[in-house]
Design an enzyme around this catalytic site. Structure first.
Site, PDB file in Angstrom:
ATOM      1  N   ASP A  56       4.140   3.389  -4.764  1.00 39.02           N
ATOM      2  CA  ASP A  56       4.547   3.283  -6.169  1.00 39.02           C
ATOM      3  C   ASP A  56       4.447   1.835  -6.656  1.00 39.02           C
ATOM      4  O   ASP A  56       4.621   0.906  -5.870  1.00 39.02           O
ATOM      5  CB  ASP A  56       5.992   3.798  -6.301  1.00 39.02           C
ATOM      6  CG  ASP A  56       6.361   4.111  -7.731  1.00 39.02           C
ATOM      7  OD1 ASP A  56       5.464   4.131  -8.601  1.00 39.02           O
ATOM      8  OD2 ASP A  56       7.558   4.332  -7.995  1.00 39.02           O
ATOM      9  N   GLY A  57       4.199   1.692  -7.948  1.00 43.12           N
ATOM     10  CA  GLY A  57       4.241   0.364  -8.558  1.00 43.12           C
ATOM     11  C   GLY A  57       2.892  -0.181  -8.998  1.00 43.12           C
ATOM     12  O   GLY A  57       2.804  -1.320  -9.456  1.00 43.12           O
ATOM     13  N   GLY A  98       1.123   0.654 -11.613  1.00 44.92           N
ATOM     14  CA  GLY A  98       1.105   0.454 -13.071  1.00 44.92           C
ATOM     15  C   GLY A  98       1.805  -0.844 -13.443  1.00 44.92           C
ATOM     16  O   GLY A  98       1.274  -1.662 -14.213  1.00 44.92           O
ATOM     17  N   TRP A 131       2.388  -3.409 -11.559  1.00 43.21           N
ATOM     18  CA  TRP A 131       1.629  -4.543 -10.998  1.00 43.21           C
ATOM     19  C   TRP A 131       0.527  -4.962 -11.972  1.00 43.21           C
ATOM     20  O   TRP A 131       0.319  -6.143 -12.220  1.00 43.21           O
ATOM     21  CB  TRP A 131       1.041  -4.112  -9.653  1.00 43.21           C
ATOM     22  CG  TRP A 131       0.352  -5.176  -8.864  1.00 43.21           C
ATOM     23  CD1 TRP A 131       0.925  -6.022  -7.957  1.00 43.21           C
ATOM     24  CD2 TRP A 131      -1.046  -5.511  -8.897  1.00 43.21           C
ATOM     25  NE1 TRP A 131      -0.033  -6.854  -7.411  1.00 43.21           N
ATOM     26  CE2 TRP A 131      -1.254  -6.559  -7.973  1.00 43.21           C
ATOM     27  CE3 TRP A 131      -2.140  -5.021  -9.609  1.00 43.21           C
ATOM     28  CZ2 TRP A 131      -2.504  -7.127  -7.745  1.00 43.21           C
ATOM     29  CZ3 TRP A 131      -3.384  -5.587  -9.385  1.00 43.21           C
ATOM     30  CH2 TRP A 131      -3.556  -6.631  -8.467  1.00 43.21           C
ATOM     31  N   ASN A 160       1.888  14.240 -11.828  1.00 42.14           N
ATOM     32  CA  ASN A 160       1.063  13.148 -12.368  1.00 42.14           C
ATOM     33  C   ASN A 160       0.066  13.600 -13.440  1.00 42.14           C
ATOM     34  O   ASN A 160      -0.487  12.768 -14.169  1.00 42.14           O
ATOM     35  CB  ASN A 160       0.323  12.405 -11.255  1.00 42.14           C
ATOM     36  CG  ASN A 160       1.218  11.497 -10.431  1.00 42.14           C
ATOM     37  OD1 ASN A 160       0.967  11.253  -9.257  1.00 42.14           O
ATOM     38  ND2 ASN A 160       2.275  10.974 -11.030  1.00 42.14           N
ATOM     39  N   TRP A 161      -0.140  14.915 -13.578  1.00 40.67           N
ATOM     40  CA  TRP A 161      -1.030  15.405 -14.655  1.00 40.67           C
ATOM     41  C   TRP A 161      -0.456  15.081 -16.027  1.00 40.67           C
ATOM     42  O   TRP A 161      -1.173  15.119 -17.035  1.00 40.67           O
ATOM     43  CB  TRP A 161      -1.231  16.922 -14.545  1.00 40.67           C
ATOM     44  CG  TRP A 161      -1.897  17.352 -13.277  1.00 40.67           C
ATOM     45  CD1 TRP A 161      -1.283  17.914 -12.197  1.00 40.67           C
ATOM     46  CD2 TRP A 161      -3.288  17.258 -12.942  1.00 40.67           C
ATOM     47  NE1 TRP A 161      -2.213  18.172 -11.210  1.00 40.67           N
ATOM     48  CE2 TRP A 161      -3.452  17.782 -11.641  1.00 40.67           C
ATOM     49  CE3 TRP A 161      -4.417  16.785 -13.614  1.00 40.67           C
ATOM     50  CZ2 TRP A 161      -4.682  17.852 -10.998  1.00 40.67           C
ATOM     51  CZ3 TRP A 161      -5.655  16.854 -12.975  1.00 40.67           C
ATOM     52  CH2 TRP A 161      -5.777  17.386 -11.688  1.00 40.67           C
ATOM     53  N   SER A 180      10.928  11.963  -5.207  1.00 38.13           N
ATOM     54  CA  SER A 180       9.910  12.479  -6.133  1.00 38.13           C
ATOM     55  C   SER A 180       9.083  13.641  -5.580  1.00 38.13           C
ATOM     56  O   SER A 180       7.857  13.622  -5.658  1.00 38.13           O
ATOM     57  CB  SER A 180       8.972  11.344  -6.582  1.00 38.13           C
ATOM     58  OG  SER A 180       9.707  10.363  -7.257  1.00 38.13           O
ATOM     59  N   GLU A 205      13.978   8.965   8.379  1.00 37.24           N
ATOM     60  CA  GLU A 205      14.629   7.736   7.946  1.00 37.24           C
ATOM     61  C   GLU A 205      13.885   7.260   6.698  1.00 37.24           C
ATOM     62  O   GLU A 205      12.687   7.510   6.561  1.00 37.24           O
ATOM     63  CB  GLU A 205      14.533   6.668   9.041  1.00 37.24           C
ATOM     64  CG  GLU A 205      15.226   7.052  10.336  1.00 37.24           C
ATOM     65  CD  GLU A 205      16.735   7.101  10.201  1.00 37.24           C
ATOM     66  OE1 GLU A 205      17.283   6.336   9.375  1.00 37.24           O
ATOM     67  OE2 GLU A 205      17.378   7.901  10.913  1.00 37.24           O
TER      68      GLU A 205
HETATM   69  C1  FPP Z   1       2.165   5.297  -8.445  1.00 38.76           C
HETATM   70  O1  FPP Z   1       2.221   4.067  -9.128  1.00 38.76           O
HETATM   71  C2  FPP Z   1       0.867   5.508  -7.926  1.00 38.76           C
HETATM   72  C3  FPP Z   1       0.068   6.586  -8.199  1.00 38.76           C
HETATM   73  C4  FPP Z   1       0.458   7.703  -9.050  1.00 38.76           C
HETATM   74  C5  FPP Z   1      -1.266   6.664  -7.649  1.00 38.76           C
HETATM   75  C6  FPP Z   1      -1.401   6.271  -6.228  1.00 38.76           C
HETATM   76  C7  FPP Z   1      -2.783   5.923  -6.040  1.00 38.76           C
HETATM   77  C8  FPP Z   1      -3.242   4.880  -5.331  1.00 38.76           C
HETATM   78  C9  FPP Z   1      -2.443   3.935  -4.545  1.00 38.76           C
HETATM   79  C10 FPP Z   1      -4.657   4.634  -5.414  1.00 38.76           C
HETATM   80  C11 FPP Z   1      -5.530   5.044  -4.389  1.00 38.76           C
HETATM   81  C12 FPP Z   1      -5.206   6.029  -3.378  1.00 38.76           C
HETATM   82  C13 FPP Z   1      -6.178   6.543  -2.632  1.00 38.76           C
HETATM   83  C14 FPP Z   1      -5.891   7.479  -1.541  1.00 38.76           C
HETATM   84  C15 FPP Z   1      -7.563   6.184  -2.875  1.00 38.76           C
HETATM   85  P1  FPP Z   1       2.542   4.095 -10.676  1.00 38.76           P
HETATM   86  O2  FPP Z   1       1.276   4.149 -11.403  1.00 38.76           O
HETATM   87  O3  FPP Z   1       3.481   5.219 -10.973  1.00 38.76           O
HETATM   88  O4  FPP Z   1       3.230   2.731 -10.860  1.00 38.76           O
HETATM   89  P2  FPP Z   1       4.375   2.396 -11.925  1.00 38.76           P
HETATM   90  O5  FPP Z   1       5.606   3.127 -11.472  1.00 38.76           O
HETATM   91  O6  FPP Z   1       4.505   0.922 -11.803  1.00 38.76           O
HETATM   92  O7  FPP Z   1       3.898   2.841 -13.268  1.00 38.76           O
END
Ligand code: FPP
Length: 241
Positions: free
Chosen positions: A19-20, A22, A24, A67-68, A195, A206
């Site tokens: 997570d994170g 977006g 970043w 996520n959709w 989630s 853990e």
């Molecule tokens: C959550 O961060 C991340 C995702 C929904 C996507 C995860 C995908 C990757 C790490 C990319 C690649 C993975 C593979 C297997 C190629 P967020 O977008 O919700 O971050 P935020 O909470 O800061 O908005």
């Protein structure tokens, strides 16, 4: 968390909620997809770190059934990233002896992506090193519902006796049926929730909730977390002396 100073073995199966991405990207004034691309690069580093840490199974949450709800641009960008990532990494996974599997419901995914997922699974089926499982269109509740449907079908067809159903039965119908339960679940970015990730499987896992945003997560931090896991006293509801 109970810590008794015990020095047990490291976690055999680590699951990660990445997570994170977006945030970043936003911190850098860039679009969210920039963060997802940076996040994808981190995946390689963490997969490569597994053998030295004796992590045999790594399961990563790439896209959830929820996520959709993101914008069409972000969803399309993520799907394109997954296609390119699988296509690009497949040969290296074979070279590095990484066995790739996918969990989640494939029905909503596009045919090209499903084809690449099938190809990656088939090409790495003989690999005996790290077991990398990518959760794509995965939701724990959805997985349990799909498993229950198949279980009910077997019961209706007389292949399963309802009175024989116990705690060992349902896991055989889950997407993760060939995987051990995760020993350690890590979530990056400071959010302390699971989630809908591996709900059944993580009953006794853990947890580590860390502030680092996924694109900043390093192999060193991964090693630190797997190391401190060995200090934990996992009791599974029992009492230890
Ligand atoms: C959550 O961060 C991340 C995702 C929904 C996507 C995860 C995908 C990757 C790490 C990319 C690649 C993975 C593979 C297997 C190629 P967020 O977008 O919700 O971050 P935020 O909470 O800061 O908005």
């Amino acid at each position: 968390m109970a810590q008794t100073g015990r020095n047990g073995p490291g976690p055999r199966h680590v699951a990660i909620i990445m997570d994170g991405n977006g945030r970043w990207a936003t911190q850098r004034g860039r679009p969210r997809l920039f963060g997802h691309h940076a996040g994808a690069r981190r995946v390689r580093e963490i997969v490569e770190a597994c053998p030295a840490l004796n992590v045999d199974y790594l399961t990563i949450f790439a896209f959830s059934t929820e996520n959709w709800k993101r914008t069409q641009v972000e969803v399309a960008g993520l799907m394109s990233l997954f296609r390119r990532y699988i296509f690009k990494e497949m040969q290296d996974f074979v070279k590095e002896n990484v066995r790739v599997r996918f969990i989640g419901d494939r029905v909503k995914l596009d045919r090209k992506l499903i084809g690449l997922m099938d190809e990656a699974e088939a090409m790495t089926a003989h690999c005996t090193g790290t077991n990398l499982t990518i959760a794509l269109n995965y939701g724990g509740r959805d997985e349990v519902a799909r498993a229950t449907k198949r279980l009910a079908e077997d019961a209706a067809k007389g292949r399963l006796k309802p009175e024989a159903v116990d705690e060992e039965t349902l896991p055989k119908y889950l997407d993760t049926c060939v995987l051990p339960d995760p020993d350690l679940v890590i979530r990056t970015s400071g959010e302390a929730r699971i989630s809908n990730f591996l709900l059944w499987q993580s009953a006794y896992s853990e947890y580590e909730f860390i502030d680092t945003l996924w694109p900043d997560f390093t192999a060193e931090e991964f090693a630190r977390l797997t190391g401190s896991y060995g200090l934990r006293d996992r009791r599974y509801g029992a009492v230890t002396a």
